[in-house]
Write a protein that holds these residues in place. Structure first.
Motif, short mmCIF file in Angstrom:
data_model
loop_
_atom_site.label_atom_id
_atom_site.label_comp_id
_atom_site.label_asym_id
_atom_site.label_seq_id
_atom_site.Cartn_x
_atom_site.Cartn_y
_atom_site.Cartn_z
N GLY A 364 0.78 -1.23 0.00
CA GLY A 364 0.00 0.00 0.00
C GLY A 364 0.81 1.27 0.00
N GLY A 365 0.10 2.37 -0.25
CA GLY A 365 0.69 3.68 -0.41
C GLY A 365 -0.02 4.37 -1.57
N GLN A 366 0.74 5.03 -2.42
CA GLN A 366 0.17 5.66 -3.62
C GLN A 366 0.38 4.72 -4.81
OE1 GLN A 366 2.42 9.35 -3.39
NE2 GLN A 366 0.60 10.46 -2.69
N GLY A 367 -0.73 4.28 -5.41
CA GLY A 367 -0.70 3.19 -6.38
C GLY A 367 -0.23 3.53 -7.77
N ILE A 389 -1.94 -0.78 3.75
CA ILE A 389 -1.72 0.52 4.39
C ILE A 389 -1.81 1.62 3.32
CG2 ILE A 389 -0.22 -0.46 6.17
CD1 ILE A 389 2.18 0.76 4.61
N GLY A 390 -1.98 2.86 3.78
CA GLY A 390 -1.80 4.00 2.89
C GLY A 390 -3.02 4.43 2.11
N PHE A 447 4.73 8.65 -0.66
CA PHE A 447 4.62 10.06 -0.30
C PHE A 447 3.30 10.43 0.38
CE2 PHE A 447 7.52 9.89 -4.01
CZ PHE A 447 8.68 10.20 -3.32
N ASP A 448 2.34 9.51 0.46
CA ASP A 448 1.11 9.79 1.19
C ASP A 448 1.36 9.86 2.69
OD1 ASP A 448 1.76 7.07 0.99
OD2 ASP A 448 -0.30 6.46 1.45
N GLN A 449 2.36 9.09 3.17
CA GLN A 449 2.60 9.02 4.61
C GLN A 449 4.05 9.31 5.01
OE1 GLN A 449 1.16 4.97 5.40
NE2 GLN A 449 -0.78 5.79 6.14
N PHE A 450 4.97 9.29 4.03
CA PHE A 450 6.39 9.43 4.36
C PHE A 450 7.07 10.37 3.36
CE2 PHE A 450 4.98 5.25 5.79
CZ PHE A 450 5.42 5.22 7.11
N SER A 451 8.29 10.78 3.71
CA SER A 451 9.05 11.66 2.82
C SER A 451 9.67 10.89 1.67
CB SER A 451 10.15 12.38 3.60
OG SER A 451 11.05 11.44 4.18
N GLY A 452 9.68 9.57 1.75
CA GLY A 452 10.25 8.74 0.70
C GLY A 452 10.30 7.29 1.15
N TYR A 453 10.72 6.40 0.23
CA TYR A 453 10.75 4.97 0.58
C TYR A 453 11.72 4.69 1.72
CZ TYR A 453 15.22 4.41 -1.85
OH TYR A 453 16.53 4.52 -2.23
#
Length: 471
Positions: A364-367, A389-390, A447-453
């Protein structure tokens, strides 16, 4: 780097305004490089106060921030666009319609570089293979520069006057504005859907990636992926890699009667897979790609094999974190597309399957417009629990449910990593649980929840460490 005479400097200044679009690390490297070459340079960025603005040379006297300045671009003799900026951006598209050249820092690099270039792209494993080839060159005594998409802007490598070889990781964004790269050896490691929100469809993505082959003197192809094969002359030197026994002179895998797998070149067994510190079938392909690229770049085989045995892999790339409460935790936060996650599931799943073990997968995250149903065959084979998640968590679950997902795979909406860890403890506490390893391989941007991977992977590792301490 050569020093320009006063006359040459005046000629450059007379050659027109050079406009840098986007002030990230690559944009800053372009501004530094062009001002040292004597060009008149302007910079524009959509951020009102770009973090790197204070590091710009004083000679950059035109700085338009807060929006990409369309009027400024119309005044340019040449535009140097950063990889994060789409060519479809209105101001950039208008400049292109006005026939103003738009290039990348990679174009500037390849025009100035006088040493052989190893050029590497692909949907997955670019950083691993680039780092490995660079280390192989260094261990062989070659003064090597390693850069591009991997973190060091390519133009910064030109500051080393003794460089003998340049190894570049190149993204599709960088390649879409490169013409005639002219690499000593080039490869597309693999192709799976990624960045379709930027390229429009697989054709656009494929065309961008394959620009890496323009002017190449030799190529490496992946026999398992027809999309990696370049449309170049048949007489061009080429080596191939694959998971099956190779033809003479090419790379592949040989399995002996006892089941031991070997990296092989033709019929020659080079190294048994258990001698590698990086695990999984995908890493056996990565090792082959590095050997093939190194061979075509002139590196000695024995030295490359020694490097391979010492290589431990990259952070956030199927990286073993710790074992807690009987579960092995793996951080593959750099798995930001479905192809990468497929490789991670298959590579790790095959390690645990002989012990009747399954994976717990965090997705999960930005797909980025991907179709996550393509993961289903891999999940059905190797995974018993999927935690979402995300931002696009619910959409990803819908994609999986719309495919032939096994009834034996349990799905859980968690939204955050903290919630996921609470769920992990709930679903694995039973003695009937088949889960032997937890894999964070989100197949999404962060980038939805963090500054990067990297931040996502570090947070995951922190939660694992906290779990191990609490036990």
């Amino acid at each position: 780097m050569t020093t320009l005479t006063a006359t040459e400097t005046l000629l450059h200044k007379g050659s027109g305004l050079q406009v840098v679009v986007g002030l990230g690390q690559s944009g800053l490297s372009v501004a530094n490089y062009l001002t040292k070459q004597g060009y008149h340079v302007a910079v524009t960025d959509s951020q009102p106060t770009p973090a790197l603005a204070e590091q710009l040379p004083a000679a950059v006297d035109i700085r338009q921030f807060g929006a990409i300045d369309a009027e400024l671009l119309q005044q340019a003799a040449r535009i140097i666009i950063s990889p994060g900026i789409s060519l479809d951006t209105n101001a950039v598209a208008a400049a292109r319609r006005a026939n103003i050249p738009v290039v990348s820092d990679i174009q500037l690099f390849c025009e100035a570089c006088t040493v052989p270039i190893v050029a590497i792209t692909g949907s997955n494993a670019k950083s691993t293979v680039t780092t490995l080839v660079g280390q192989m060159a260094a261990d062989a005594g070659v003064n090597v520069g390693i850069g591009g998409n991997i973190g060091v802007p390519a133009l910064n490598l030109l500051a080393n006057p003794d460089m003998q070889l340049a190894v570049l990781e190149l993204s599709s964004f960088q390649l879409e504005t490169v013409t005639n790269l002219g690499a000593q050896v080039a490869t597309v490691l693999n192709m799976s859907p990624d960045h379709l929100d930027r390229h429009g469809d697989m054709l656009g993505y494929h065309q961008a990636k394959h620009r890496i082959f323009q002017g190449a003197k030799s190529v490496v192809i992946n026999r398992e992926d027809a999309l990696t094969r370049p449309l170049v002359a048949d007489n061009l030197p080429r080596l191939s890699t694959g998971i099956h026994a190779p033809d003479k002179g090419h790379y592949g895998l040989i399995t002996d009667p006892e089941g031991q797998i070997y990296l092989a070149r033709g019929t020659e067994r080079l190294l048994s897979a258990d001698k590698l510190q990086i695990k999984g079938r995908h890493n056996l392909l990565n090792a082959q790609a590095a050997l093939a690229l190194g061979e075509l770049a002139g590196l000695p085989l024995d030295s490359m094999l020694n490097t391979l045995q010492q290589f431990t892999g990259l952070e956030h790339r199927c990286q073993y974190v710790a074992t807690a409460a009987g579960l092995d935790y793996f951080n593959d936060s750099k798995g930001t597309n479905i192809g990468s996650t497929m490789a991670a599931i298959e590579g790790l799943g095959a390690v645990y399957a002989p012990k009747d073990g399954k994976l717990l997968l965090i997705l999960g995250g930005q797909g980025k417009g991907q179709q996550f149903g393509e993961l289903t065959p891999f999940i059905n084979k190797y995974v018993s629990q999927v935690l979402f998640i995300g931002e696009d968590a619910k959409q990803i679950e819908q994609h999986l449910r719309a495919t032939k997902l096994s009834d034996e795979v349990a799905l859980h909406q968690c939204q955050t990593l903290e919630s996921a860890f609470a769920t992990i403890q709930q679903v694995t506490i039973s003695s009937l649980s088949q889960v032997q390893a937890v894999l964070l391989s989100p197949a999404c941007a962060s980038f939805d929840q963090f500054s990067g991977y990297a931040a996502r992977g570090e947070h995951f590792s922190q939660l694992v460490s906290q779990l191990a301490t609490d036990i």
